[in-house]
Design a protein around this motif. Structure first.
Motif, short mmCIF file in Angstrom:
data_model
loop_
_atom_site.label_atom_id
_atom_site.label_comp_id
_atom_site.label_asym_id
_atom_site.label_seq_id
_atom_site.Cartn_x
_atom_site.Cartn_y
_atom_site.Cartn_z
N ARG A 90 48.09 10.53 -8.89
CA ARG A 90 48.25 9.86 -10.19
C ARG A 90 48.49 10.86 -11.32
NH1 ARG A 90 49.99 4.75 -9.87
NH2 ARG A 90 49.74 3.71 -11.86
N GLU A 91 49.04 12.01 -10.98
CA GLU A 91 49.45 12.98 -11.99
C GLU A 91 50.92 12.74 -12.32
OE1 GLU A 91 48.64 16.89 -10.65
OE2 GLU A 91 46.45 16.64 -10.62
N ILE A 92 51.28 12.97 -13.58
CA ILE A 92 52.64 12.66 -14.04
C ILE A 92 53.65 13.61 -13.39
CG2 ILE A 92 54.18 12.61 -16.04
CD1 ILE A 92 51.84 11.74 -17.73
N VAL A 93 54.70 13.02 -12.80
CA VAL A 93 55.79 13.79 -12.22
C VAL A 93 56.97 13.84 -13.18
CG1 VAL A 93 57.42 13.97 -10.29
CG2 VAL A 93 55.09 13.15 -9.88
N THR A 94 57.37 12.69 -13.71
CA THR A 94 58.46 12.63 -14.70
C THR A 94 58.09 11.65 -15.81
OG1 THR A 94 59.63 10.83 -13.56
CG2 THR A 94 60.23 13.09 -12.96
N VAL A 95 58.65 11.93 -16.99
CA VAL A 95 58.53 11.03 -18.13
C VAL A 95 59.93 10.71 -18.63
CG1 VAL A 95 57.61 10.71 -20.47
CG2 VAL A 95 56.31 12.05 -18.80
N VAL A 110 65.80 10.40 -22.72
CA VAL A 110 65.13 11.70 -22.60
C VAL A 110 64.32 11.69 -21.32
CG1 VAL A 110 63.51 13.33 -23.64
CG2 VAL A 110 64.97 11.94 -25.10
N GLY A 111 64.63 12.61 -20.41
CA GLY A 111 63.88 12.76 -19.17
C GLY A 111 63.20 14.11 -19.15
N PHE A 112 61.93 14.13 -18.71
CA PHE A 112 61.15 15.37 -18.78
C PHE A 112 60.35 15.52 -17.50
CE2 PHE A 112 57.24 17.65 -20.27
CZ PHE A 112 57.86 18.86 -20.56
N VAL A 113 60.33 16.75 -16.95
CA VAL A 113 59.55 17.07 -15.76
C VAL A 113 58.47 18.08 -16.17
CG1 VAL A 113 59.62 17.91 -13.37
CG2 VAL A 113 61.61 16.76 -14.34
N PRO A 114 57.24 17.62 -16.42
CA PRO A 114 56.20 18.51 -16.95
C PRO A 114 55.92 19.73 -16.07
CG PRO A 114 55.53 16.21 -17.11
CD PRO A 114 56.78 16.23 -16.29
N LYS A 115 55.95 19.57 -14.73
CA LYS A 115 55.60 20.68 -13.85
C LYS A 115 56.50 21.88 -14.06
CE LYS A 115 55.18 21.95 -8.96
NZ LYS A 115 53.90 22.65 -9.14
N PHE A 116 57.81 21.63 -14.27
CA PHE A 116 58.76 22.71 -14.41
C PHE A 116 59.18 22.94 -15.86
CE2 PHE A 116 59.62 20.90 -10.14
CZ PHE A 116 59.17 21.97 -9.39
N GLN A 117 58.65 22.14 -16.79
CA GLN A 117 59.03 22.25 -18.20
C GLN A 117 60.54 22.12 -18.38
OE1 GLN A 117 56.71 22.68 -20.96
NE2 GLN A 117 55.49 21.90 -19.27
N ASP A 118 61.14 21.20 -17.64
CA ASP A 118 62.59 21.00 -17.69
C ASP A 118 62.89 19.62 -18.25
OD1 ASP A 118 63.14 23.47 -16.42
OD2 ASP A 118 62.59 22.57 -14.51
N LYS A 139 70.82 19.71 -21.22
CA LYS A 139 69.95 19.83 -20.05
C LYS A 139 69.39 21.24 -19.93
CE LYS A 139 74.26 20.23 -17.53
NZ LYS A 139 75.23 19.54 -16.69
N GLN A 140 68.15 21.27 -19.52
CA GLN A 140 67.53 22.53 -19.13
C GLN A 140 67.30 22.40 -17.64
OE1 GLN A 140 64.09 23.80 -21.33
NE2 GLN A 140 63.34 25.06 -19.64
N GLU A 141 68.14 23.07 -16.84
CA GLU A 141 68.16 22.80 -15.41
C GLU A 141 66.84 23.13 -14.75
OE1 GLU A 141 71.45 24.92 -13.85
OE2 GLU A 141 72.95 23.74 -14.92
N LEU A 142 66.49 22.31 -13.75
CA LEU A 142 65.31 22.57 -12.95
C LEU A 142 65.49 23.90 -12.20
CD1 LEU A 142 64.79 19.03 -11.43
CD2 LEU A 142 63.32 20.13 -13.09
N THR A 143 64.60 24.82 -12.47
CA THR A 143 64.71 26.13 -11.84
C THR A 143 63.89 26.22 -10.56
OG1 THR A 143 62.92 26.90 -13.26
CG2 THR A 143 65.17 27.30 -14.01
N GLY A 144 62.78 25.48 -10.51
CA GLY A 144 61.95 25.50 -9.31
C GLY A 144 61.31 26.86 -9.09
N ASP A 145 60.71 27.03 -7.93
CA ASP A 145 60.04 28.30 -7.64
C ASP A 145 60.53 28.92 -6.34
OD1 ASP A 145 59.02 26.41 -6.01
OD2 ASP A 145 56.96 26.50 -6.74
N THR A 146 61.66 28.44 -5.80
CA THR A 146 62.25 29.04 -4.61
C THR A 146 63.75 29.13 -4.80
OG1 THR A 146 62.67 26.97 -3.45
CG2 THR A 146 60.47 27.92 -3.19
N TRP A 147 64.40 29.96 -4.01
CA TRP A 147 65.87 30.09 -4.12
C TRP A 147 66.54 28.77 -3.80
CZ3 TRP A 147 69.03 28.96 -0.05
CH2 TRP A 147 68.43 28.88 1.21
N PHE A 148 65.98 28.00 -2.82
CA PHE A 148 66.60 26.74 -2.44
C PHE A 148 66.55 25.74 -3.60
CE2 PHE A 148 66.06 22.39 -0.90
CZ PHE A 148 67.24 22.22 -0.20
#
Length: 413
Positions: A90-95, A110-118, A139-148
């Motif tokens: 129940r933690e927010i994934v997208t707003v 407006v779409g926001f992904v709190p985990k990645f600040q994107d 857009k601020q592209e999702l960078t993630g934490d892996t090359w993939f």
């Protein structure tokens, strides 16, 4: 695990980004809907809620779509204004936030992904007739934490681009229409911009577009630019119903295959219901290495029937050999809400049943050739005093077990 979470975030966003320019409305004066999903378990012979349902990217195929855990908020006009999507904890994934103009058209998302600040911001504008003019994407592209996830993010966001549409209008003065038409036909097109011509009733009568793509044919071939000039012409009857559409695709490389021309003809009954659609298609020849396909024409059609005082609608689809491909039968309640959909294909038959509010309550799929049931699901719903469903149990009749439990907490104005 983080990569899987990243992909699930993208899939959640992609579902909600579909048809963003359409206004989302609800029938009841709903203020908010909170959605919970649980695994179904049996306890003392009763179906009860288990742990919160955790979707897997590689989960088994399930033919019935269901809501993700979320909170939806609506304004007093029934327009969706905010969505929060949650994970299993129940933690927010997208707003997501939606803004509309006075004409109830979507003007900002407006779409926001709190985990990645994107984030993704989309702004629409419309002209004085209410027709679409521009879309601007920030857009601020999702960078993630892996090359993939970084590469996947760039690929995913590439489909969200700025868009421009130039609208032209015919006049009630016939002498001016020739000038307008000549002006429209002689326009110098800007690549990837859309040009539209409307009549005095705001019916779209013509559109043009220059599509430019960077094509790449493998490591031994240099990059090249391919262009396609698209032109579509529409004709309407006296009731502003479309009766013909002709589309032409002029390509810079005519031996690459693909559609060259399409003609759609719409035929109506005496009471102006759609009776038949004839779809004629012409394709360019294809010459690629040892592969050679001649230019070809083919014609498909769909035939509509209206029975039982309009409560049954049958649509039959025929292929280029005039053989039946598919037949869809819609049966309606007296309030015009869909009651049952029967979809028959060559070896498959699907039966979908709905309640009076348009909610799915059963789904059956059959293998006609083997006379065998492939799926048999029941969605057992409970309703509140307003007639909105608040609980839904997904039951697999073939396996004799409950799968999921959906719950909705609804707040009204």
């Amino acid at each position: 695990m983080k990569t899987i979470l990243y992909i699930s975030v993208l899939l959640t966003l992609s579902v909600n980004f579909y048809s963003l320019s359409q206004v989302v409305t609800v029938k009841s004066p709903i203020k908010s809907v909170e959605i919970f999903i649980y695994k179904a378990e049996r306890e003392n012979g009763e179906i009860v809620k288990g742990e919160p349902y955790k979707a897997s990217f590689f989960q088994d195929y399930y033919p019935i779509s269901f809501e993700s855990p979320s909170m939806e908020e609506y304004d007093e006009l029934g327009q969706l204004k905010k969505v929060c999507n949650f994970d299993v904890n129940r933690e927010i994934v997208t707003v997501e936030k939606y803004h509309y103009n006075q004409g109830k058209k979507l003007i900002k998302f407006v779409g926001f992904v709190p985990k990645f600040q994107d984030s993704l911001v989309m702004d629409w504008t419309y002209d004085h007739k209410g027709n679409f003019e521009t879309l601007r994407v920030s857009k601020q592209e999702l960078t993630g934490d892996t090359w993939f996830s970084s590469i996947f993010g760039k690929f995913y966001y590439s489909k969200y681009r700025d868009s421009d549409c130039h609208n032209f209008y015919l006049s009630t003065n016939d002498s001016l229409n020739n000038i307008k038409r000549i002006e429209f036909d002689s326009l110098k097109l800007i690549k990837d911009h859309l040009y539209k011509l409307y009549d005095t009733a705001n019916n779209l009568v013509s559109e043009r577009e220059l599509i430019v793509k960077n094509a790449f044919e493998g490591t031994l071939h240099p990059k090249r630019w391919d262009t396609t000039l698209v032109r579509k012409e529409y004709k309407f009857n006296n009731d502003s119903k479309i009766k013909e559409m002709i589309a032409t695709y002029m390509r810079s490389r005519e031996n690459d295959g693909g559609l060259k021309k399409q003609k759609l003809v719409y035929i109506y009954t005496a009471d102006n219901k759609l009776s038949e659609v004839i779809d004629s298609l012409e394709y360019y020849p294809l010459k690629a290495g040892f592969t050679k396909v001649k230019a070809r024409w083919l014609t498909k059609k769909e035939v509509h029937e209206y029975l039982d005082n309009g409560t049954k609608h049958i649509v039959s689809f025929f292929d280029e050999k005039d053989e039946l491909e598919e037949r869809d039968t819609e049966i309606f309640y007296s309030n015009d809400e869909l009651k049952e959909m029967i979809r028959e294909q060559r070896n498959r038959k699907e039966i979908l049943t709905y309640d009076v509010g348009g909610n799915l309550i059963s789904y059956i799929r059959l293998n006609i050739k083997k006379n065998k049931k492939l799926y048999d699901f029941v969605l057992d719903r409970e309703y509140n005093e307003m007639g909105d469903w608040v609980k839904c149990v997904h039951i697999d009749n073939l396996k004799g077990r409950a799968l999921l439990i959906e719950e909705r907490v609804i707040e009204y104005y």
